[in-house]
Design a protein around this motif. Structure first.
Motif, PDB file in Angstrom:
ATOM      1  N   ARG A 269      52.987  12.476  43.843  1.00  0.00           N
ATOM      2  CA  ARG A 269      52.048  12.767  45.125  1.00  0.00           C
ATOM      3  C   ARG A 269      53.055  13.510  45.856  1.00  0.00           C
ATOM      4  N   LEU A 270      52.908  14.878  46.375  1.00  0.00           N
ATOM      5  CA  LEU A 270      53.788  15.782  46.972  1.00  0.00           C
ATOM      6  C   LEU A 270      53.710  15.460  48.310  1.00  0.00           C
ATOM      7  N   THR A 271      54.594  14.651  48.834  1.00  0.00           N
ATOM      8  CA  THR A 271      54.458  14.106  50.041  1.00  0.00           C
ATOM      9  C   THR A 271      54.421  14.948  51.141  1.00  0.00           C
ATOM     10  N   VAL A 381      53.238  16.522  36.694  1.00  0.00           N
ATOM     11  CA  VAL A 381      52.461  17.241  37.667  1.00  0.00           C
ATOM     12  C   VAL A 381      52.555  16.802  38.927  1.00  0.00           C
ATOM     13  N   LEU A 382      52.406  17.699  39.876  1.00  0.00           N
ATOM     14  CA  LEU A 382      52.373  17.405  41.441  1.00  0.00           C
ATOM     15  C   LEU A 382      50.739  17.437  41.828  1.00  0.00           C
ATOM     16  N   VAL A 383      50.578  16.424  42.794  1.00  0.00           N
ATOM     17  CA  VAL A 383      49.334  16.622  43.137  1.00  0.00           C
ATOM     18  C   VAL A 383      49.378  16.709  44.874  1.00  0.00           C
ATOM     19  N   SER A 384      48.303  17.421  45.162  1.00  0.00           N
ATOM     20  CA  SER A 384      48.277  17.379  46.777  1.00  0.00           C
ATOM     21  C   SER A 384      46.554  18.070  47.299  1.00  0.00           C
ATOM     22  N   GLY A 447      49.688  20.895  40.290  1.00  0.00           N
ATOM     23  CA  GLY A 447      50.746  21.964  39.939  1.00  0.00           C
ATOM     24  C   GLY A 447      51.648  21.419  38.715  1.00  0.00           C
ATOM     25  N   ALA A 448      52.173  22.529  37.971  1.00  0.00           N
ATOM     26  CA  ALA A 448      53.292  22.048  37.182  1.00  0.00           C
ATOM     27  C   ALA A 448      54.359  22.949  36.948  1.00  0.00           C
ATOM     28  N   ALA A 449      55.093  22.603  35.783  1.00  0.00           N
ATOM     29  CA  ALA A 449      56.183  23.652  35.679  1.00  0.00           C
ATOM     30  C   ALA A 449      56.034  24.870  34.898  1.00  0.00           C
ATOM     31  N   PRO A 450      56.595  25.985  35.081  1.00  0.00           N
ATOM     32  CA  PRO A 450      56.102  27.307  34.097  1.00  0.00           C
ATOM     33  C   PRO A 450      55.831  27.151  32.910  1.00  0.00           C
ATOM     34  N   PHE A 451      54.502  27.561  32.680  1.00  0.00           N
ATOM     35  CA  PHE A 451      53.924  27.853  31.428  1.00  0.00           C
ATOM     36  C   PHE A 451      53.326  26.392  30.980  1.00  0.00           C
ATOM     37  N   ALA A 452      53.167  25.442  32.042  1.00  0.00           N
ATOM     38  CA  ALA A 452      52.476  24.134  31.750  1.00  0.00           C
ATOM     39  C   ALA A 452      51.083  24.016  31.973  1.00  0.00           C
ATOM     40  N   GLU A 453      50.463  25.262  31.966  1.00  0.00           N
ATOM     41  CA  GLU A 453      48.993  25.265  32.449  1.00  0.00           C
ATOM     42  C   GLU A 453      48.276  24.145  31.364  1.00  0.00           C
ATOM     43  N   GLY A 454      48.573  24.033  30.276  1.00  0.00           N
ATOM     44  CA  GLY A 454      47.715  23.050  29.389  1.00  0.00           C
ATOM     45  C   GLY A 454      48.154  21.290  29.881  1.00  0.00           C
ATOM     46  N   THR A 455      49.101  21.285  30.517  1.00  0.00           N
ATOM     47  CA  THR A 455      49.363  20.112  31.283  1.00  0.00           C
ATOM     48  C   THR A 455      48.257  20.036  32.305  1.00  0.00           C
ATOM     49  N   ILE A 456      48.346  20.982  33.155  1.00  0.00           N
ATOM     50  CA  ILE A 456      47.449  20.823  34.207  1.00  0.00           C
ATOM     51  C   ILE A 456      45.893  20.759  33.796  1.00  0.00           C
ATOM     52  N   LEU A 457      45.409  21.557  32.785  1.00  0.00           N
ATOM     53  CA  LEU A 457      44.164  21.372  32.293  1.00  0.00           C
ATOM     54  C   LEU A 457      43.951  20.005  31.873  1.00  0.00           C
ATOM     55  N   ARG A 458      44.814  19.596  31.280  1.00  0.00           N
ATOM     56  CA  ARG A 458      44.417  18.290  30.688  1.00  0.00           C
ATOM     57  C   ARG A 458      44.532  17.116  31.722  1.00  0.00           C
ATOM     58  N   ALA A 459      45.069  17.222  32.795  1.00  0.00           N
ATOM     59  CA  ALA A 459      45.065  16.274  33.701  1.00  0.00           C
ATOM     60  C   ALA A 459      43.729  16.441  34.596  1.00  0.00           C
TER      61      ALA A 459
END
Length: 476
Positions: A269-271, A381-384, A447-459
């Motif tokens: 949770r991006l404070t 991932v970070l959420v906001s 959001g996520a680290a570079p080239f982690a689009e797959g992780t973003i899409l999965r979440a």
């Protein structure tokens, strides 16, 4: 086939391609359904600058012939899907206006790589979508009309990929591609209840895209669902010899990564972006609920601080506007009268920024990236929120600034929410995350680290499966 062929426009891109392949309706049926809807309502929405009517019908006829022949083209991820692109992407033989009178005669000879790859994937180009002049935002008098938010007339659909967000929400294309320098794809997605992905810098070719800021420009898939976003990203991503800055990393099967399972995923949770006292109360409540939903799906949710995100809006403007002013220097000298007064003022102001200020902004950018890198060593991932408030009225965007605090609130504050990821050269997505009490969409940013689009899409897919926000239709 839907009981009424006009209902085709409400299908996702994935369902459209599947329906065409299965023979439930033809590509020509789909294109005609979209053309009828464009004719019926886009005079009010103003999402299109150019509708490629004859070209789209010709491409649809070719697709239908290919299906009858059993051509290999049928396997394309976007086979027969009517799409549209921001009028910042070159299209061979078709006006690319960049939303400006200064480009009223700009007819490129070749397609941008993104456009070419969409066609290779089987997509059918419906037309070119409206945008803020030169993709900057803040246009006072858009030459092709002021795009309206389909959820509420008089409110902005977001900037600068305004037409891309509005066309999706009004179901005037099955998918679109915008461009995201500091949030121009994610912002309209948030305001219009769509999905908008800013990929890792260098993940998608920028060949044939009119630049706003070389350091941060990125093509942005904008879709109705997360599945569609994975399909579009997979179709357009990858190395391009015409753009030597593109990454040579292999393109994963993003669609195949959508398993809906996020058990054990570490969610931050991006404070700084979740605790601002200036955030709309309904947005705060929606993000809190989204985090509860993710936790309920098995994710581990923790607070994460990235201190410089609070300054990201100012850092972004210090880099992007000065770079944009340099890129437009010839135009400003040659024909300033062809530019909108707000665009002209912004470019003139940015051209006066001292080099030491831009240099400090570039140094701050490096520090911000390091803070994000540290954060992503602790979480996946970070959420906001994507934006701290829902879509404002158009007149709120063009009102005169009254004080330094007013400038901070309207010019820098909201840009921090989306501007932080391009500054860090990292990917982020906006997905439907709820609605305000009076019915305006709220965007959830992941959001996520570079080239982690797959992780973003999965979440994102897991969250989408647990909610129904993406199924709601705008009242147009």
């Amino acid at each position: 086939m839907p009981a009424n062929s006009d209902e085709i426009v409400f299908l996702s891109a994935e369902a459209t391609a599947a329906g065409i392949r299965a023979g439930e309706f033809t590509a020509t049926d789909a294109v005609n359904a979209y053309l009828r809807r464009i004719d019926a309502i886009d005079a009010d929405i103003k999402s299109y600058i150019t509708v490629c009517r004859e070209e789209a019908l010709g491409a649809a006829s070719d697709a239908d012939d290919a299906l009858r022949r059993g051509d290999d083209r049928v396997a394309g991820a976007l086979f027969g899907v009517p799409v549209a692109v921001k009028d910042q992407f070159n299209t061979a033989g078709i006006l690319t206006s960049n939303g400006s009178r200064a480009y009223a005669d700009n007819i490129p000879e070749t397609d941008a790589t993104v456009v070419a790859r969409l066609k290779e994937a089987g997509a059918i180009l419906m037309g070119k979508l409206n945008l803020s002049e030169l993709a900057m935002g803040g246009t006072a008098d858009p030459p092709y009309g002021t795009p309206q938010n389909p959820w509420r007339a008089g409110h902005t659909p977001g900037e600068s990929s305004s037409g891309s967000g509005a066309a999706l929400a009004a179901h005037l294309c099955a998918a679109s591609v915008g461009e995201d320098t500091g949030g121009s794809g994610r912002g309209p997605a948030s305001y219009c209840n769509g999905v908008g992905l800013r990929p890792t810098f260098t993940r998608i070719s920028r060949y044939g895209v009119t630049p706003m800021c070389w350091f941060m420009d990125a093509a942005a898939p904008m879709t109705k669902t997360v599945e569609d976003c994975a399909l579009v990203l997979g179709a357009v991503a990858g190395y391009d010899p015409l753009d030597p800055t593109t990454s040579r990393r292999p393109v994963p099967d993003y669609y195949g990564m959508l398993d809906g399972v996020i058990t054990g995923m570490r969610v931050g949770r991006l404070t700084e972006l979740c605790d601002s006292p200036d955030m709309h109360a309904d947005v705060r409540a929606a993000i809190d609920q989204a985090l509860e939903t993710l936790a309920g799906l098995g994710a581990e949710v923790v607070d994460v601080s990235v201190p410089l995100t609070e300054m990201a809006g100012a850092i972004f403007v210090g880099i992007a506007d000065t770079e944009g002013a340099g890129a437009r220097d010839g135009l400003m000298l040659r024909a300033p009268e062809q530019l909108d007064r707000a665009s002209r003022t912004r470019l003139q102001s940015a051209s006066l920024v001292p080099a030491k200020v831009q240099n400090r902004a570039m140094k701050a950018r490096v520090l911000l990236r390091r803070q994000f890198e540290d954060a992503f060593r602790r979480v996946d991932v970070l959420v906001s929120p994507t934006a701290p408030y829902p879509a404002p009225r158009h007149d709120a965007l063009t009102a005169r600034f009254e004080s330094a605090e007013d400038v901070r609130q309207r010019f820098f504050f909201r840009r921090s929410y989306t501007g932080c990821y391009p500054l860090a050269a990292m990917p982020a997505i906006s997905i439907p995350g709820g609605f305000t009490a009076d019915g305006l969409p709220i965007g959830l940013q992941i959001g996520a680290a570079p080239f982690a689009e797959g992780t973003i899409l999965r979440a994102s897919y897991a969250y989408q499966q647990a909610t129904d926000w993406h199924t709601r239709r705008a009242p147009v």
